[in-house]
Motif scaffolding. Structure first.
Motif, PDB file in Angstrom:
ATOM      1  N   LEU A 116       0.839  -1.195   0.000  1.00 40.51           N
ATOM      2  CA  LEU A 116       0.000   0.000   0.000  1.00 40.51           C
ATOM      3  C   LEU A 116       0.879   1.252   0.000  1.00 40.51           C
ATOM      4  CD1 LEU A 116      -1.961  -2.257   0.653  1.00 40.51           C
ATOM      5  CD2 LEU A 116      -3.092  -0.724   2.275  1.00 40.51           C
ATOM      6  N   ALA A 117       0.766   2.034  -1.067  1.00 45.74           N
ATOM      7  CA  ALA A 117       1.595   3.235  -1.214  1.00 45.74           C
ATOM      8  C   ALA A 117       0.765   4.396  -1.737  1.00 45.74           C
ATOM      9  CB  ALA A 117       2.770   2.954  -2.155  1.00 45.74           C
ATOM     10  N   ARG A 176       7.820 -12.807  -5.503  1.00 45.99           N
ATOM     11  CA  ARG A 176       8.270 -12.071  -6.699  1.00 45.99           C
ATOM     12  C   ARG A 176       7.188 -11.172  -7.292  1.00 45.99           C
ATOM     13  NH1 ARG A 176      12.095 -12.935  -4.637  1.00 45.99           N
ATOM     14  NH2 ARG A 176      13.945 -14.121  -5.213  1.00 45.99           N
ATOM     15  N   GLU A 177       5.914 -11.581  -7.221  1.00 44.51           N
ATOM     16  CA  GLU A 177       4.830 -10.803  -7.823  1.00 44.51           C
ATOM     17  C   GLU A 177       4.265  -9.820  -6.793  1.00 44.51           C
ATOM     18  OE1 GLU A 177       2.105 -12.927 -10.643  1.00 44.51           O
ATOM     19  OE2 GLU A 177       2.983 -14.672  -9.622  1.00 44.51           O
ATOM     20  N   VAL A 178       4.356  -8.528  -7.123  1.00 48.70           N
ATOM     21  CA  VAL A 178       3.967  -7.480  -6.180  1.00 48.70           C
ATOM     22  C   VAL A 178       3.008  -6.508  -6.853  1.00 48.70           C
ATOM     23  CG1 VAL A 178       4.771  -5.586  -4.718  1.00 48.70           C
ATOM     24  CG2 VAL A 178       6.174  -7.655  -4.961  1.00 48.70           C
ATOM     25  N   GLY A 179       1.847  -6.299  -6.237  1.00 48.35           N
ATOM     26  CA  GLY A 179       0.926  -5.258  -6.667  1.00 48.35           C
ATOM     27  C   GLY A 179       1.083  -4.063  -5.747  1.00 48.35           C
ATOM     28  N   LEU A 225       2.176  -2.459   4.463  1.00 49.12           N
ATOM     29  CA  LEU A 225       2.013  -1.012   4.403  1.00 49.12           C
ATOM     30  C   LEU A 225       3.353  -0.360   4.048  1.00 49.12           C
ATOM     31  CD1 LEU A 225      -0.588  -1.919   5.808  1.00 49.12           C
ATOM     32  CD2 LEU A 225      -0.423   0.109   7.253  1.00 49.12           C
ATOM     33  N   GLY A 226       3.340   0.419   2.964  1.00 46.59           N
ATOM     34  CA  GLY A 226       4.593   0.897   2.385  1.00 46.59           C
ATOM     35  C   GLY A 226       5.372   1.885   3.222  1.00 46.59           C
ATOM     36  N   ASP A 227       4.760   2.444   4.287  1.00 46.30           N
ATOM     37  CA  ASP A 227       5.497   3.376   5.139  1.00 46.30           C
ATOM     38  C   ASP A 227       5.877   2.734   6.473  1.00 46.30           C
ATOM     39  OD1 ASP A 227       2.976   3.199   6.185  1.00 46.30           O
ATOM     40  OD2 ASP A 227       2.669   5.356   6.414  1.00 46.30           O
ATOM     41  N   ASN A 228       5.782   1.413   6.563  1.00 45.02           N
ATOM     42  CA  ASN A 228       6.170   0.709   7.784  1.00 45.02           C
ATOM     43  C   ASN A 228       7.592   0.177   7.665  1.00 45.02           C
ATOM     44  OD1 ASN A 228       3.549  -0.647   9.773  1.00 45.02           O
ATOM     45  ND2 ASN A 228       3.374   1.111   8.434  1.00 45.02           N
ATOM     46  N   PHE A 229       8.240   0.070   8.809  1.00 43.63           N
ATOM     47  CA  PHE A 229       9.622  -0.404   8.847  1.00 43.63           C
ATOM     48  C   PHE A 229       9.731  -1.497   9.897  1.00 43.63           C
ATOM     49  CE2 PHE A 229      13.993  -0.486  10.212  1.00 43.63           C
ATOM     50  CZ  PHE A 229      14.705  -0.336   9.040  1.00 43.63           C
ATOM     51  N   ILE A 230      10.184  -2.675   9.478  1.00 44.09           N
ATOM     52  CA  ILE A 230      10.305  -3.821  10.376  1.00 44.09           C
ATOM     53  C   ILE A 230      11.725  -4.372  10.291  1.00 44.09           C
ATOM     54  CG2 ILE A 230       9.495  -6.152  10.892  1.00 44.09           C
ATOM     55  CD1 ILE A 230       6.821  -5.340   9.621  1.00 44.09           C
ATOM     56  N   VAL A 231      12.398  -4.374  11.415  1.00 50.84           N
ATOM     57  CA  VAL A 231      13.753  -4.928  11.455  1.00 50.84           C
ATOM     58  C   VAL A 231      13.686  -6.447  11.375  1.00 50.84           C
ATOM     59  CG1 VAL A 231      15.798  -5.248  12.904  1.00 50.84           C
ATOM     60  CG2 VAL A 231      14.741  -3.002  12.720  1.00 50.84           C
ATOM     61  N   GLY A 232      14.536  -7.020  10.560  1.00 52.44           N
ATOM     62  CA  GLY A 232      14.614  -8.474  10.474  1.00 52.44           C
ATOM     63  C   GLY A 232      13.779  -9.086   9.376  1.00 52.44           C
TER      64      GLY A 232
END
Length: 355
Positions: A6-7, A47-50, A105-112
Motif C-alpha cells: 500500500l503506497a 516475486r509478484e507485487v501489486g 504497508l509501504g510506510d512501515n519499517f520492520i527490522v529483520g
C-alpha cells in the motif's frame, strides 16, 4: 504467494514534506522507506507485487519502475482515494486471484524482515495471520484481544477504550478467504473499509486467525519523530567507508560513510553518519545519527540527529537538531533585525522560535 503493497496514503502527518513527495519515498539512511519493504518481500521469496497507488502514482512509478531493480515483477493498482486498507484488497481482487498474499504497508519499517512470518503462514495454513506488538498508546492503532491460549478473539480499530496494548503491525498474511470478508464490509464511522473488520468477519465465521507478537523493532514512519528514530536505527548498522574526498583538516570519528563524489573539508563528522554522493560538508560539525542525501551542502554549520533530503543547503547556522529538512530547502541565518522573524513556511508547518 503475491504481495500487496500500500503506497497511496496522503502522508498528512509529514506535511509539508509530503505536499511535494510521497511519504513512502522519504528516505531513511538515504534510502526510501518503501524500498526496505520491497527488499523484505523479495527476501521472503515473493516475486509478484501489486502496489496500490493514489495521487503520487507518478512518483512511485518513477522510483520503483517495473520492479526488476529489486528482483520483483511489479503491477500498479490505482486507488481513487484512501478508503481504508480493506478497500485496497477490494480493488486488488482481480490481480490477487486465488493466491495467498502478504499485505505490507509501504510506510512501515520492520527490522529483520518477514521471512519467518511467511514461512510460518505457508506451514500452518491459517486463513489470516497478523503481527502484533506492545505499544504505550493503543488508541492510535488497530488493537487485538487474545484469549488465554493466545488466539485472536476480537479486533477493533482505534478504540477509545482498548482491551489490550497489542497493536497490529502493518504486515498481514491472507488466504483467498479474506475476499469473502471484504465483500461483506460496510464503511466504518471513519468512512473506510477497515481491515480489522475483515479479520473479525473471518473470526466470527469460524476461520482460523493466527498472530505473532513480535519482539523486534517496528515503526510506522508516518511522523517526523518516528522517521528520525528509524533513521537512527538504520544508521546503527552502517559500516564505515569513504569513497569521496576528505581533506587533512577534517576528522571522521566512528561509522562514517562518505559516498563517491562527496567532499568533506575542514569539518568534524561523528558517526554514525552518511554523506551522500555529490554533497559538500565544509567548516562544519555533523553529529551522530544524521543522514545527508545527495547534492546537499552543509557549510559553516552544526547538525546532528537529523535527515537532510536531496539538494538541501544549510549555510552559517549555529546548531540544528532533531530535524527533517526537505528537498532543495535553504536554511540560513536570519537578518539581525531586532524583534522580528522572517518566515516562508509551507502548509501545516511547525516552527519553534526562541525570543
Amino acid at each position: 504467494m503475491k504481495a500487496l503493497v500500500l503506497a497511496g496514503g496522503a502522508g498528512s502527518r509529514l506535511r509539508p514534506i509530503t505536499h511535494t513527495s510521497a511519504k513512502q519515498l522519504v528516505p531513511v539512511a538515504n534510502k526510501p522507506v518503501l524500498f526496505y519493504g520491497l527488499e523484505s518481500i523479495r527476501d521472503a521469496g515473493i516475486r509478484e507485487v501489486g502496489i496500490v497507488v493514489g495521487d503520487t502514482e507518478a512518483e512511485i512509478r518513477g522510483a520503483v519502475g517495473d520492479g526488476s531493480a529489486f528482483g520483483l515483477d511489479v503491477t500498479y493498482l490505482r486507488q481513487d482515494a484512501p478508503r481504508g486498507l480493506a478497500h485496497a484488497v477490494l480493488i486488488a481482487r482481480e490481480y490477487l486471484g486465488g493466491d495467498d498474499f502478504v499485505m505490507y504497508l509501504g510506510d512501515n519499517f520492520i527490522v529483520g524482515g518477514i521471512d519467518g512470518l511467511v514461512d510460518r503462514f505457508r506451514a500452518e495454513r491459517p486463513q489470516a495471520q497478523i503481527m502484533l506488538t506492545h505499544v504505550s498508546d493503543p488508541r492510535a492503532f488497530g488493537v487485538a484481544e487474545l484469549d488465554g491460549a493466545g488466539r485472536v478473539v476480537a479486533l477493533e480499530e482505534k478504540p477509545e477504550f482498548p482491551k489490550s496494548d497489542l497493536a497490529l503491525v502493518g504486515v498481514y498474511l491472507f488466504s483467498p478467504a479474506v475476499h469473502d470478508a471484504v465483500a461483506e464490509l460496510k464503511p466504518s464511522a471513519r468512512g473506510e473499509l477497515e481491515i480489522t473488520d475483515a479479520i473479525q468477519w473471518l473470526i466470527d465465521h469460524g476461520h482460523r486467525v493466527e498472530s505473532t507478537v513480535i519482539t523486534g523493532y517496528w515503526k510506522d514512519t508516518g511522523n517526523v519523530p518516528d522517521m528520525l528514530e528509524v533513521n537512527r536505527l538504520v544508521l546503527e548498522g552502517v559500516e564505515p567507508h569513504v569513497e569521496g574526498e576528505v581533506d587533512g583538516a577534517s576528522e571522521l570519528i566512528g561509522r562514517v560513510v562518505v559516498e563517491a563524489g562527496a567532499r568533506v573539508a575542514g569539518s568534524r563528522v561523528v558517526g554514525p553518519v552518511i554523506v551522500g554522493a555529490g554533497s559538500v560538508v565544509r567548516d562544519s560539525y555533523v553529529g551522530p545519527f544524521t543522514s545527508i542525501d545527495r547534492d546537499c551542502a552543509v557549510l559553516d554549520s552544526e547538525i546532528e540527529y537529523s535527515i537532510v533530503l536531496r539538494g538541501a543547503s544549510i549555510d552559517g547556522v549555529g546548531r540544528i537538531e532533531c530535524s527533517l529538512i526537505g528537498r532543495e530547502a535553504e536554511v540560513t541565518p536570519a537578518p539581525r533585525v531586532p524583534k522580528a522573524h522572517r518566515l516562508v513556511l509551507g502548509d501545516h508547518s511547525k516552527v519553534q522560535i526562541s525570543n
